[in-house]
Structures are given as structure tokens and as C-alpha cells.
Design an enzyme around this catalytic site. Structure first.
Site, PDB file in Angstrom:
ATOM      1  N   LYS A  23     -14.228  -6.448   4.152  1.00 10.62           N
ATOM      2  CA  LYS A  23     -15.044  -5.331   3.916  1.00 10.62           C
ATOM      3  C   LYS A  23     -15.196  -5.242   2.330  1.00 10.62           C
ATOM      4  O   LYS A  23     -16.137  -4.885   1.818  1.00 10.62           O
ATOM      5  CB  LYS A  23     -14.295  -4.074   4.291  1.00 10.62           C
ATOM      6  CG  LYS A  23     -15.093  -2.641   3.808  1.00 10.62           C
ATOM      7  CD  LYS A  23     -14.468  -1.554   4.049  1.00 10.62           C
ATOM      8  CE  LYS A  23     -14.965  -0.097   3.641  1.00 10.62           C
ATOM      9  NZ  LYS A  23     -14.764  -0.300   2.190  1.00 10.62           N
ATOM     10  N   ASN A  24     -14.181  -5.290   1.721  1.00 13.21           N
ATOM     11  CA  ASN A  24     -14.031  -5.393   0.319  1.00 13.21           C
ATOM     12  C   ASN A  24     -14.665  -6.276  -0.438  1.00 13.21           C
ATOM     13  O   ASN A  24     -14.718  -6.360  -1.938  1.00 13.21           O
ATOM     14  CB  ASN A  24     -12.439  -5.202  -0.280  1.00 13.21           C
ATOM     15  CG  ASN A  24     -11.868  -3.727   0.178  1.00 13.21           C
ATOM     16  OD1 ASN A  24     -12.671  -2.756   0.580  1.00 13.21           O
ATOM     17  ND2 ASN A  24     -10.576  -3.778   0.275  1.00 13.21           N
ATOM     18  N   ARG A  93     -18.341   4.531  -1.130  1.00 13.44           N
ATOM     19  CA  ARG A  93     -17.814   4.443  -2.584  1.00 13.44           C
ATOM     20  C   ARG A  93     -18.575   3.129  -2.938  1.00 13.44           C
ATOM     21  O   ARG A  93     -18.922   2.837  -4.216  1.00 13.44           O
ATOM     22  CB  ARG A  93     -16.595   4.333  -2.406  1.00 13.44           C
ATOM     23  CG  ARG A  93     -15.833   3.985  -4.037  1.00 13.44           C
ATOM     24  CD  ARG A  93     -16.069   5.172  -4.884  1.00 13.44           C
ATOM     25  NE  ARG A  93     -15.517   4.828  -6.310  1.00 13.44           N
ATOM     26  CZ  ARG A  93     -15.565   5.692  -7.225  1.00 13.44           C
ATOM     27  NH1 ARG A  93     -16.087   7.097  -7.165  1.00 13.44           N
ATOM     28  NH2 ARG A  93     -15.349   5.431  -8.530  1.00 13.44           N
ATOM     29  N   ASP A 117     -14.577   7.489   0.737  1.00 12.11           N
ATOM     30  CA  ASP A 117     -13.290   8.097   1.078  1.00 12.11           C
ATOM     31  C   ASP A 117     -12.438   9.241   0.161  1.00 12.11           C
ATOM     32  O   ASP A 117     -12.545   8.977  -0.853  1.00 12.11           O
ATOM     33  CB  ASP A 117     -12.170   6.737   1.287  1.00 12.11           C
ATOM     34  CG  ASP A 117     -12.438   5.637   2.497  1.00 12.11           C
ATOM     35  OD1 ASP A 117     -12.863   6.222   3.483  1.00 12.11           O
ATOM     36  OD2 ASP A 117     -12.114   4.867   2.571  1.00 12.11           O
ATOM     37  N   ASP A 305      -4.466   0.075  -0.011  1.00 11.15           N
ATOM     38  CA  ASP A 305      -4.975   0.199   1.144  1.00 11.15           C
ATOM     39  C   ASP A 305      -3.982   0.067   2.451  1.00 11.15           C
ATOM     40  O   ASP A 305      -4.370   0.487   3.695  1.00 11.15           O
ATOM     41  CB  ASP A 305      -6.180  -0.861   1.678  1.00 11.15           C
ATOM     42  CG  ASP A 305      -7.601  -0.527   0.715  1.00 11.15           C
ATOM     43  OD1 ASP A 305      -7.494   0.606   0.288  1.00 11.15           O
ATOM     44  OD2 ASP A 305      -8.557  -1.296   0.872  1.00 11.15           O
ATOM     45  N   VAL A 327      -1.651   3.516  -7.254  1.00  9.97           N
ATOM     46  CA  VAL A 327      -2.885   3.291  -7.518  1.00  9.97           C
ATOM     47  C   VAL A 327      -3.698   4.725  -7.446  1.00  9.97           C
ATOM     48  O   VAL A 327      -4.479   5.153  -8.156  1.00  9.97           O
ATOM     49  CB  VAL A 327      -3.533   2.120  -6.832  1.00  9.97           C
ATOM     50  CG1 VAL A 327      -5.047   1.994  -6.681  1.00  9.97           C
ATOM     51  CG2 VAL A 327      -2.708   0.892  -6.825  1.00  9.97           C
TER      52      VAL A 327
END
Length: 418
Positions: A23-24, A93, A117, A305, A327
Site C-alpha cells: 500500500k505504501n 493521506r 488516518d 505502522d 514517529v
């Protein structure tokens, strides 16, 4: 209509599961196609909600997008539109990643500030600062990031933090800037490396991908290409943690274990047996997991994540774990939902202290983001009784065939319309 998952705890998970594209990575690859007129093909696209959402963003910018199974064919026009409107962008995002390609290709961009998110502040300061150093005027105006440039020229750019999004946006503008750009303290994530690989296939000249210093020699134009998305390391690790939590045995294919070395090391410390090949790994847990401490950091550190899943694992581990979030400051909202499931956890600043219990208790819980949702489902797998997980659309944004894969591994879970 809102949906929820009903998870019945107590089953040991075992079997094999294959992960799709990351996904990223895929969303940034889709955005990068705007840099070259013509049709680019991206394969191994994951079946998640964010892919068609990004397709809508690109269509709004004048591209033609065809989604066919795990293949995306994107035709960028000779003159893309430069205005990404709020209706398309507000939902997630990653839509802000069109900023760099638009500045690079059109020399101007107007991108509505994105949604996504609820995991804390993720300002665009470094994105804007980097684009300004390349010669763009960049500001926030009426809820949008607005950038304009006569020309883009290479620059020495020092990032305050190895931000993935800032690295990617600066990179996608710099590949067509005049001269040489050097990004210091660049993000090193595999997803950034994947983007660099595709850009180089399109004719870019990017060196140092995966290192803290990235050098980009600008070229006049790029050309379309075909590229396969790397496997999703976050989804893969979720299955590995599920094996450890349920004292299971899961083989995960379709991912490079080199992208997960610290995570697999932590699972080993928790008592799991971990074996690896070039494109898969296997996690087997025979006893109750041991408590381990985790601190999230940019790659090659422990991914933020996976912090919710680390807390879920700690909640049933033997001993007390400290989970440190370095983070995103608001990611510990997840702990409140874990406490509803009986977890013995407390937060103090950017630390969570979790004392493991033999078992959690079922309760209704609510997802606040993709990874928190996955963590709550994993917790439900080891809770006594039926756990209802609400707002599961978040999970659908990042986990393809989530319920189907869990069922294939032996979980008792169903999707229910509310």
C-alpha cells in the site's frame, strides 16, 4: 452501510498466506505516472480501497485509469490538470503525493490538504521547504498546498527528519529539475527504493536509493514504463505477529524478509521460530510469547505502522513490555481500545507500558486507523468470547481480503452489516 467484524477468540492460526503489493508503495507509483505522457502499467496492485481512491484523484487531474485485477494502466495526458480538488483528496493521506509530480511536470500544483488516518500531526512543512529549495513558491492557501515555479533547479536539501512523504515529493519534482539535487537524511524505506526503481525505469537518474543520501540528476523528460509493486511488508508482518499471538504456524510469501529484519528479530526474541527464504518467511510459536521492548523508528528500525500489533502482542506476553512511539504522537489512542479488551496497559508520553495477561476479554471496540484496526482484530483472536470490531472500513483501506485470509488460516471471523 457501516460494517463490523465479529471475531471469536481461541483458535490457533496455521497455514500459508501470500501478500500483495505494498500500500505504501503503489499509491506513490500511481502518482509518479503523471511525470510521463503516455501509458504506464503497474502490476501486483493490492485489492484495497485506497487504490481506486487514488485512481479518482488521477482522473481528476486528466489521466485515464483502468484497474483490472492487480493491474493498473494509467495514461497521463500531455498537459495534466494541476488542481487536485478536496472531494477526491480528503479521503486519504497519500493523495498529497501528487504534489511533487505536478510541480515537476506542470510547474504548478494546487492540492487540497489531505485526510486519512487519525494518528497525529503529519505536517507538510518539509515537503514545502524542499520544493522551495528547488525554486518553487509553496504555501498553504485556503486549505490547499499551492506551488508555482518558473523553473526547477537542483539543490542541496537537508531534511530535519527522514520523512517518507517529503523524500518522495521532493524526489518526484527533482527528477525533472535542471541540475543535480542531493537529499540528505532521506527516507530509506523499501517503498522509497521501489519508487526510485520505477523512476529510473522511466529515464530518471537517481542514485543512493535506500541510503541516507540520495542524488538526483535531472533530465528533461521521462517516459512511461511497466513496474511490479514490491510486497507489502506491513501486511506480511501482521500475519507473522498473528502467528506469535495465537501460538500458530504461518508461512508468508510474496515479500522480501530483508525489509523486515528487525521485526523478525523481535518475534524471535518473543520465542518464535523464524525461518526465511528470499521471498518468504515462516513464524512458528509453541509457547506463550515472551515480553519484548519495541521502539518505533524510520527504516531500518521497527515500523510505526506495526506499533499497534506490537502492543497487541505485548498484552498477552509473559512479562512487561515497553513500547516507545518515536514517529506519530497520537498513535497511542489505540491503547484505550485495548484496555476495553482487558489489557493491562498505560501510557506516559511516547511510552506505553504493557503487562501481559494470559488472556484478554471480548468487548466492542472501534478502529481509528488502518493499523489500529488490524491490531484490534489480532487482540480479538486471543480474547475470550466474541469481539466486535467497528469502523472496519479503515482496515479495508490497507488489508486486501483480510477476513478471507484469516478464515483460511483457521480464524473464526465474519463481516457483519450494522
Amino acid at each position: 452501510m457501516a460494517e463490523r467484524f465479529v471475531v471469536t477468540g481461541g483458535n490457533r492460526l496455521s497455514g500459508e498466506v501470500a501478500v500483495g503489493g505494498a500500500k505504501n508503495s503503489v499509491l506513490k507509483l500511481m502518482a509518479a505516472t503523471l511525470l510521463a505522457e503516455g501509458t504506464s502499467t503497474i502490476t501486483n496492485c493490492p485489492d484495497i480501497l485506497d487504490v481506486p481512491l487514488m485512481a479518482e484523484v488521477l482522473r481528476g487531474l486528466g489521466a485515464t485509469v483502468e484497474l483490472d485485477g492487480d493491474v493498473a494502466r494509467i495514461t497521463a495526458p500531455d498537459e495534466p490538470k494541476y488542481d487536485a480538488d478536496f472531494a477526491a483528496v480528503r479521503q486519504f493521506r497519500a493523495s498529497v503525493c501528487v504534489l511533487g509530480p505536478l510541480v515537476g511536470r506542470c510547474k504548478r500544483a494546487r492540492v487540497a490538504l489531505p485526510g486519512g488516518d487519525a494518528i497525529g500531526s503529519r505536517p507538510l512543512d518539509m515537503h514545502q521547504a524542499g520544493l522551495r529549495q528547488l525554486g518553487a513558491h509553496c504555501n498553504i492557501e485556503h486549505g490547499c498546498v499551492v506551488a508555482r515555479a518558473e523553473t526547477l533547479r537542483g539543490a542541496e536539501i537537508q531534511l530535519e527528519f527522514p520523512s517518507v512523504g517529503a523524500t518522495e515529493n521532493i524526489l518526484m519534482a527533482a527528477v525533472v529539475a535542471e541540475g543535480v539535487t542531493t537529499i540528505h537524511n532521506a527516507a530509506r524505506e523499501p517503498d522509497v527504493v521501489d519508487l526510485c526503481t520505477m523512476l529510473n525505469q522511466m529515464g530518471a537518474q537517481v542514485e543512493g536509493a535506500g541510503s541516507p543520501t540520495m542524488t538526483i540528476t535531472g533530465v528533461p523528460r521521462l517516459h512511461p514504463t511497466e513496474h511490479r509493486v514490491i510486497g507489502d511488508r506491513i501486511v506480511a508482518a501482521t500475519w507473522g505477529i498473528a502467528a506469535a499471538m495465537t501460538r500458530g504456524d504461518i508461512s508468508v510469501a510474496g515479500v522480501d524478509p530483508a525489509h523486515l529484519q528487525l521485526v523478525l528479530h523481535k518475534l524471535h526474541d518473543a520465542g518464535a521460530t523464524v525461518t526465511q527464504t528470499d521471498a518468504s518467511f515462516r513464524v512458528t510459536q509453541y509457547e506463550r510469547p515472551k515480553a519484548v521492548n519495541v521502539a518505533t523508528l524510520p527504516f531500518p528500525g521497527f515500523p510505526t505502522d506495526l506499533q499497534p500489533m506490537a502492543i497487541a502482542l505485548a498484552s498477552i506476553a509473559d512479562g512487561t513490555s515497553m513500547i516507545t512511539e518515536n514517529v506519530f504522537e497520537a498513535r497511542f489512542r489505540f491503547v484505550e481500545e485495548m484496555i476495553r479488551l482487558g489489557a493491562d496497559a498505560r501510557t506516559d508520553g511516547h511510552h506505553a507500558v504493557v503487562r501481559g495477561l494470559p488472556q484478554l476479554s471480548s468487548a466492542p471496540v472501534w478502529c481509528s486507523d488502518i493499523r489500529a484496526g488490524a491490531g484490534l482484530v489480532l487482540a480479538g483472536l486471543v480474547a475470550d468470547g466474541d469481539t466486535e470490531v467497528h469502523d472496519v472500513f479503515h482496515i479495508d483501506r490497507g488489508y486486501p481480503l483480510f477476513v478471507e485470509n484469516l478464515v483460511s488460516l483457521g480464524a473464526e471471523i465474519e463481516r457483519v452489516c450494522c
